[in-house]
Design a protein around this motif. Structure first.
Motif, PDB file in Angstrom:
ATOM      1  N   MET A 256      49.168 -77.272 -91.019  1.00 36.13           N
ATOM      2  CA  MET A 256      49.466 -75.937 -90.278  1.00 36.13           C
ATOM      3  C   MET A 256      50.699 -75.797 -90.237  1.00 36.13           C
ATOM      4  SD  MET A 256      49.426 -75.629 -85.723  1.00 36.13           S
ATOM      5  CE  MET A 256      47.587 -74.317 -86.138  1.00 36.13           C
ATOM      6  N   ASN A 257      51.444 -74.446 -90.539  1.00 28.51           N
ATOM      7  CA  ASN A 257      52.511 -74.162 -90.901  1.00 28.51           C
ATOM      8  C   ASN A 257      53.350 -73.699 -89.640  1.00 28.51           C
ATOM      9  OD1 ASN A 257      52.140 -71.746 -91.478  1.00 28.51           O
ATOM     10  ND2 ASN A 257      52.142 -72.068 -93.637  1.00 28.51           N
ATOM     11  N   LYS A 258      54.975 -72.890 -90.319  1.00 27.58           N
ATOM     12  CA  LYS A 258      55.431 -72.214 -88.812  1.00 27.58           C
ATOM     13  C   LYS A 258      54.770 -71.328 -88.798  1.00 27.58           C
ATOM     14  CE  LYS A 258      59.626 -71.310 -87.517  1.00 27.58           C
ATOM     15  NZ  LYS A 258      60.956 -70.943 -87.742  1.00 27.58           N
ATOM     16  N   ALA A 259      53.899 -69.728 -89.557  1.00 30.65           N
ATOM     17  CA  ALA A 259      53.338 -68.980 -89.497  1.00 30.65           C
ATOM     18  C   ALA A 259      52.492 -69.284 -88.720  1.00 30.65           C
ATOM     19  CB  ALA A 259      53.458 -68.287 -90.992  1.00 30.65           C
ATOM     20  N   ASP A 260      51.401 -70.219 -88.984  1.00 29.52           N
ATOM     21  CA  ASP A 260      50.051 -70.519 -88.395  1.00 29.52           C
ATOM     22  C   ASP A 260      50.538 -70.573 -87.052  1.00 29.52           C
ATOM     23  OD1 ASP A 260      48.659 -70.133 -90.412  1.00 29.52           O
ATOM     24  OD2 ASP A 260      48.997 -72.195 -90.986  1.00 29.52           O
ATOM     25  N   LEU A 261      51.924 -71.171 -86.306  1.00 24.29           N
ATOM     26  CA  LEU A 261      51.979 -71.967 -84.965  1.00 24.29           C
ATOM     27  C   LEU A 261      51.718 -70.517 -84.274  1.00 24.29           C
ATOM     28  CD1 LEU A 261      52.451 -74.196 -83.636  1.00 24.29           C
ATOM     29  CD2 LEU A 261      54.309 -75.172 -84.320  1.00 24.29           C
ATOM     30  N   ILE A 262      53.276 -70.158 -85.150  1.00 23.38           N
ATOM     31  CA  ILE A 262      53.220 -68.658 -84.508  1.00 23.38           C
ATOM     32  C   ILE A 262      52.091 -67.916 -83.580  1.00 23.38           C
ATOM     33  CG2 ILE A 262      54.766 -66.577 -85.245  1.00 23.38           C
ATOM     34  CD1 ILE A 262      56.907 -68.360 -85.631  1.00 23.38           C
ATOM     35  N   SER A 263      51.356 -67.705 -84.678  1.00 21.44           N
ATOM     36  CA  SER A 263      50.272 -67.439 -84.510  1.00 21.44           C
ATOM     37  C   SER A 263      49.137 -67.387 -83.869  1.00 21.44           C
ATOM     38  CB  SER A 263      49.520 -66.702 -86.078  1.00 21.44           C
ATOM     39  OG  SER A 263      49.862 -66.499 -86.739  1.00 21.44           O
TER      40      SER A 263
ATOM     41  N   ALA B 209      56.755 -64.777 -79.754  1.00 19.15           N
ATOM     42  CA  ALA B 209      56.641 -66.117 -80.054  1.00 19.15           C
ATOM     43  C   ALA B 209      56.972 -67.201 -80.781  1.00 19.15           C
ATOM     44  CB  ALA B 209      54.621 -66.669 -80.670  1.00 19.15           C
ATOM     45  N   LYS B 210      57.816 -66.562 -81.389  1.00 18.69           N
ATOM     46  CA  LYS B 210      58.452 -66.673 -82.677  1.00 18.69           C
ATOM     47  C   LYS B 210      60.092 -67.283 -82.041  1.00 18.69           C
ATOM     48  CE  LYS B 210      61.363 -65.950 -87.205  1.00 18.69           C
ATOM     49  NZ  LYS B 210      62.004 -65.761 -86.233  1.00 18.69           N
ATOM     50  N   LEU B 211      60.088 -66.408 -81.270  1.00 20.43           N
ATOM     51  CA  LEU B 211      62.089 -66.729 -80.046  1.00 20.43           C
ATOM     52  C   LEU B 211      61.158 -67.934 -79.027  1.00 20.43           C
ATOM     53  CD1 LEU B 211      62.788 -63.342 -79.267  1.00 20.43           C
ATOM     54  CD2 LEU B 211      64.236 -64.450 -81.070  1.00 20.43           C
ATOM     55  N   SER B 212      60.385 -67.972 -79.144  1.00 22.54           N
ATOM     56  CA  SER B 212      60.094 -69.429 -78.239  1.00 22.54           C
ATOM     57  C   SER B 212      59.744 -70.082 -79.099  1.00 22.54           C
ATOM     58  CB  SER B 212      58.960 -68.742 -77.714  1.00 22.54           C
ATOM     59  OG  SER B 212      58.589 -67.859 -76.341  1.00 22.54           O
ATOM     60  N   LEU B 213      59.206 -70.743 -79.678  1.00 21.27           N
ATOM     61  CA  LEU B 213      59.072 -71.373 -80.777  1.00 21.27           C
ATOM     62  C   LEU B 213      60.651 -71.812 -81.214  1.00 21.27           C
ATOM     63  CD1 LEU B 213      57.411 -74.042 -82.419  1.00 21.27           C
ATOM     64  CD2 LEU B 213      57.266 -72.107 -84.254  1.00 21.27           C
ATOM     65  N   ASP B 214      61.636 -70.732 -81.671  1.00 14.77           N
ATOM     66  CA  ASP B 214      62.908 -71.246 -82.328  1.00 14.77           C
ATOM     67  C   ASP B 214      63.937 -71.527 -80.932  1.00 14.77           C
ATOM     68  OD1 ASP B 214      61.739 -70.861 -85.091  1.00 14.77           O
ATOM     69  OD2 ASP B 214      62.797 -68.015 -84.614  1.00 14.77           O
ATOM     70  N   SER B 215      63.261 -71.569 -79.874  1.00 16.06           N
ATOM     71  CA  SER B 215      64.290 -72.132 -78.611  1.00 16.06           C
ATOM     72  C   SER B 215      63.995 -73.136 -78.421  1.00 16.06           C
ATOM     73  CB  SER B 215      63.670 -70.672 -77.438  1.00 16.06           C
ATOM     74  OG  SER B 215      64.842 -71.844 -76.405  1.00 16.06           O
ATOM     75  N   PHE B 216      63.014 -73.638 -78.057  1.00 16.94           N
ATOM     76  CA  PHE B 216      62.021 -75.103 -78.596  1.00 16.94           C
ATOM     77  C   PHE B 216      62.613 -75.856 -79.455  1.00 16.94           C
ATOM     78  CE2 PHE B 216      59.122 -77.961 -80.251  1.00 16.94           C
ATOM     79  CZ  PHE B 216      59.808 -78.979 -78.498  1.00 16.94           C
ATOM     80  N   VAL B 217      62.831 -75.785 -80.883  1.00 25.91           N
ATOM     81  CA  VAL B 217      63.607 -76.474 -81.727  1.00 25.91           C
ATOM     82  C   VAL B 217      64.722 -76.532 -81.682  1.00 25.91           C
ATOM     83  CG1 VAL B 217      63.745 -76.463 -84.409  1.00 25.91           C
ATOM     84  CG2 VAL B 217      61.393 -75.878 -83.474  1.00 25.91           C
ATOM     85  N   ASP B 218      65.503 -75.822 -81.184  1.00 27.87           N
ATOM     86  CA  ASP B 218      66.807 -75.859 -80.942  1.00 27.87           C
ATOM     87  C   ASP B 218      66.746 -76.517 -79.699  1.00 27.87           C
ATOM     88  OD1 ASP B 218      67.406 -73.779 -82.880  1.00 27.87           O
ATOM     89  OD2 ASP B 218      67.618 -72.177 -82.088  1.00 27.87           O
TER      90      ASP B 218
END
Length: 89
Positions: free
Chosen positions: A1-8, A21-30
């Motif tokens: 699973m890559n980042k795009a799959d995870l966001i979906s 979802a992308k904003l949430s994942l980016d916030s978590f990673v940051d």
């Protein structure tokens, strides 16, 4: 699973848009990255713990020439799976 799959997958499960979802994942990673940079650790009970460890300097070999090289000490990110994750997989 890559980042795009995870966001979906996040967008589908949480019934939100892919952008949210992308904003949430980016916030978590940051947040994890910032905490690790500051020398802290992030613990998600049941999932696992992200931490930083110090890797000592050591001698290695150049695979092409066989010449010995010195590998500098550095900090590396580490993940230790939690009990629930370990039992699930």
């Amino acid at each position: 699973m890559n980042k795009a799959d995870l966001i979906s997958k996040i967008a589908e499960d949480a019934q939100i848009t892919k952008e949210q979802a992308k904003l949430s994942l980016d916030s978590f990673v940051d947040a994890v990255t910032t905490t690790l940079k500051e020398g802290g650790k992030v613990t998600l009970v049941g999932f696992g713990t992200f931490s930083v460890t110090e890797r000592a300097s050591r001698n290695g070999r150049n695979p092409q020439t066989g010449a010995e090289i010195k590998i500098e000490a550095k900090k590396v990110a580490k993940f230790k799976a939690g009990k629930e994750l370990s039992e699930t997989i």
